[in-house]
Design a protein around this motif. Structure first.
Motif, PDB file in Angstrom:
ATOM      1  N   ALA A  13      82.440   8.850  29.445  1.00 23.29           N
ATOM      2  CA  ALA A  13      80.963   9.554  29.729  1.00 23.29           C
ATOM      3  C   ALA A  13      80.001   8.320  29.928  1.00 23.29           C
ATOM      4  CB  ALA A  13      80.646  10.158  28.563  1.00 23.29           C
ATOM      5  N   GLY A  14      80.703   7.244  30.518  1.00 20.07           N
ATOM      6  CA  GLY A  14      79.884   6.207  31.095  1.00 20.07           C
ATOM      7  C   GLY A  14      79.458   6.435  32.219  1.00 20.07           C
ATOM      8  N   PHE A  15      78.822   5.331  33.183  1.00 25.13           N
ATOM      9  CA  PHE A  15      78.037   5.837  34.726  1.00 25.13           C
ATOM     10  C   PHE A  15      78.963   6.140  35.524  1.00 25.13           C
ATOM     11  CE2 PHE A  15      74.876   2.912  32.819  1.00 25.13           C
ATOM     12  CZ  PHE A  15      73.683   3.396  33.140  1.00 25.13           C
ATOM     13  N   ALA A  16      80.250   5.844  35.435  1.00 25.89           N
ATOM     14  CA  ALA A  16      81.370   6.403  36.363  1.00 25.89           C
ATOM     15  C   ALA A  16      81.670   8.065  36.126  1.00 25.89           C
ATOM     16  CB  ALA A  16      82.757   5.695  36.248  1.00 25.89           C
ATOM     17  N   GLY A  17      81.754   8.100  34.851  1.00 26.30           N
ATOM     18  CA  GLY A  17      81.903   9.602  34.509  1.00 26.30           C
ATOM     19  C   GLY A  17      80.891  10.337  34.794  1.00 26.30           C
ATOM     20  N   ILE A  18      79.446   9.867  34.538  1.00 24.12           N
ATOM     21  CA  ILE A  18      78.444  10.815  34.953  1.00 24.12           C
ATOM     22  C   ILE A  18      78.287  10.706  36.498  1.00 24.12           C
ATOM     23  CG2 ILE A  18      75.697  10.524  34.962  1.00 24.12           C
ATOM     24  CD1 ILE A  18      76.227   8.979  32.201  1.00 24.12           C
ATOM     25  N   GLY A  19      78.583   9.642  37.112  1.00 19.21           N
ATOM     26  CA  GLY A  19      78.475   9.632  38.762  1.00 19.21           C
ATOM     27  C   GLY A  19      79.580  10.825  39.292  1.00 19.21           C
ATOM     28  N   ALA A  20      80.804  10.802  38.733  1.00 21.94           N
ATOM     29  CA  ALA A  20      81.961  11.739  39.114  1.00 21.94           C
ATOM     30  C   ALA A  20      81.265  13.368  38.804  1.00 21.94           C
ATOM     31  CB  ALA A  20      82.959  11.579  38.366  1.00 21.94           C
ATOM     32  N   ALA A  21      80.714  13.389  37.542  1.00 23.68           N
ATOM     33  CA  ALA A  21      80.007  14.707  37.159  1.00 23.68           C
ATOM     34  C   ALA A  21      79.154  15.256  38.081  1.00 23.68           C
ATOM     35  CB  ALA A  21      80.093  14.679  35.848  1.00 23.68           C
ATOM     36  N   ILE A  22      78.357  14.320  38.650  1.00 25.49           N
ATOM     37  CA  ILE A  22      77.141  14.663  39.620  1.00 25.49           C
ATOM     38  C   ILE A  22      77.783  15.151  41.025  1.00 25.49           C
ATOM     39  CG2 ILE A  22      75.191  13.729  40.929  1.00 25.49           C
ATOM     40  CD1 ILE A  22      74.428  12.236  38.293  1.00 25.49           C
ATOM     41  N   GLN A  23      78.759  14.472  41.338  1.00 23.39           N
ATOM     42  CA  GLN A  23      79.497  14.540  42.520  1.00 23.39           C
ATOM     43  C   GLN A  23      80.240  16.053  42.482  1.00 23.39           C
ATOM     44  OE1 GLN A  23      78.869  12.890  45.285  1.00 23.39           O
ATOM     45  NE2 GLN A  23      80.029  14.431  46.635  1.00 23.39           N
TER      46      GLN A  23
END
Length: 496
Positions: A13-23
């Motif tokens: 749930a870091g910036f990579a996970g947040i970005g993937a979720a947004i996508q």
């Protein structure tokens, strides 16, 4: 007990996970879950909260391109502000409700018959998902030093990734092991209060001056009302950092660019000379490898700290640790109250991959990587691992800015999942031919880089895997990587 079923499971749930979720949400997916072992989001910016923590990339650049933040207080913002930015983005794009915290993922296995991933959690629970995305980051597994006697020390031991906020260094005799980017930020802060501070250095680090400025309230209001003004500032900082990595590192074979790399080292030496006049101390603090072989950093106070009478540089090595101190390699002993471990992260042994991932035909990802070179098509996909994207993979990290990495990965997700929807398909897997061609191309591009042609032997850089290959970094510009992510041949994947 029946497993919960999801379209996708995101680990981290870091910036990579947040970005993937947004996508995923942009593409119409809502039935997904984000799992994280910590009790809050933010990844490394939640775990790390040591004194002096700040970003070493201008925050105009260190942020999602689609989500500029007008509220930064400085050009190089503090860790607390970066964490707040993560909270704000997660709330704005409604991804927090998909998160499950304090959840340890033990592993994942592809079920060929069910065409799904079985994700095993600590405690025995299993989740099923059509797609698996690991967003565990590169700096998630702390490295503990293997020093004889370290477990026998009776005083306080703190690793920088588990900082004790109640700890007051005032009056303490402190030893810091490590002089990487974390230590460069932490050491000046500890020196303000410690009675005595000894810094144990194995490898010096290149430290450039930090051109930090405070952002006024008037400027913040301007950024908020007309965000194009902030994008202009970002264009400037993006360009500077792109030049640093592409001119000084990626295209090192060009003689003019090599000269610019030398000029960068000269700048660091000038920064050091301004703060330290002791010639011998400067020599001990000067790296013997080329700048860029490992991540350089920025500070206006690090070198000056070593001129204080109560701060000592120990660069001869450690023999062993005792109950009350450290016996140095020369036989002398340093008595201490607190031992601070600024020893960084274990990238290759503990992080590639961070969890056990078993793909098609029982292929173990970690074992396969170690036996067949570290590799990943476009930095995210591996043959025999259907419906799987690893966002922290070989050749994934782009330039000096993690958000550049996330930007191209989100573009790749858009193209790949868009093709699945267009075809009415549910399964993708990169072909072995495409993966091999990509690995060959990365190897060829690295042949022109500082990491191959420069003097990096003594750098002890986490850029290099255990086989000596600089396979962490993607040797190309951000513009090229984003263009490729949006236009790669879909025939590089088997889609069904």
């Amino acid at each position: 007990m029946n497993a919960e079923h999801y379209d996708a499971v995101i680990v981290g749930a870091g910036f990579a996970g947040i970005g993937a979720a947004i996508q995923l949400k942009r593409m119409g997916y809502e039935n997904f879950v984000i799992l994280d072992r910590e009790d809050d989001l933010g990844g490394t910016w939640y775990v790390n909260h040591y004194p002096g923590l700040a970003v070493d990339v201008p925050t105009t650049t260190y942020s999602y391109f689609f989500e500029p933040n007008p509220n930064w207080s400085r050009l190089f913002s503090t860790g607390a502000e970066i964490k707040q930015y993560a909270d704000d983005v997660a709330d704005k794009y409604d991804v927090r409700r998909h998160m499950r915290f304090s959840t340890v993922v033990e592993g994942a296995r592809w079920d060929e018959e069910a065409q799904a991933w079985h994700v095993a959690l600590a405690g025995g629970e299993t989740l099923d998902a059509r797609y698996l995305i690991t967003a565990t980051g590169f700096l998630s597994q702390p490295r503990m030093p293997d020093i004889p006697g370290i477990t026998s020390f009776d005083g306080r031991v703190i690793h920088t990734t588990a900082w004790d906020d109640s700890y007051d260094p005032a009056g303490d005799r402190i030893a810091v092991i490590g002089t990487g980017a974390t230590a460069v930020q932490l050491i000046p802060e500890l020196a303000k209060k410690a009675a005595d501070l000894t810094v144990y250095q194995r490898t010096p680090i290149w430290v450039a001056p930090k051109l930090d400025v405070r952002i006024s309230e008037r400027t913040k209001r301007l950024f908020a009302r007309m965000n194009w003004t902030q994008r202009i500032v970002r264009a400037i900082t993006d360009t500077i950092y792109e030049m640093m990595i592409n001119i000084g590192v990626v295209h090192y074979r060009v003689p003019l660019f090599r000269r610019l790399n030398i000029s960068a080292m000269d700048l660091c030496k000038i920064n050091q000379f301004i703060q330290i006049r002791d010639k011998e101390l400067r020599r001990r603090l000067t790296p013997d490898y080329d700048i860029g072989c490992k991540r350089p950093t920025f500070s206006n106070s690090y070198f000056r700290t070593f001129t204080k009478p109560h701060v000592h540089l120990q660069s001869d090595g450690i023999d062993h640790v005792t109950a009350d101190g450290i016996v140095n390699a020369d036989g002398t002993k340093t008595v201490i109250d607190t031992l601070v471990l600024a020893t960084g992260f274990d990238l290759w042994e503990a992080n590639f991959p961070a969890i056990e991932v078993i793909g098609r035909n029982g292929r173990n990802l970690g074992k396969w990587w170690r036996e067949n070179r570290f590799q990943a098509y476009q930095g995210v996909s591996i043959p025999y691992f259907p419906n799987y994207l690893s966002l922290a993979s070989p050749y994934a990290f782009l330039g000096l800015n993690f958000f550049n990495t996330m930007e191209y990965q989100m573009r790749l997700m858009d193209r790949l999942f868009g093709e699945l929807k267009r075809r009415g398909a549910t399964t993708f897997e990169v072909t072995e031919q495409a993966n091999t061609a990509y690995l060959d191309r990365m190897t060829e591009l690295l042949g022109d880089s500082l990491w191959t042609l420069g003097n990096c032997a003594s750098s002890r850089s986490y850029y290099f895997n255990p086989h000596g290959e600089p396979s962490l970094l993607r040797p190309m510009s951000t513009r090229t990587a984003i263009k490729e992510a949006a236009a790669f041949p879909v025939s590089d994947y088997e889609i069904s």
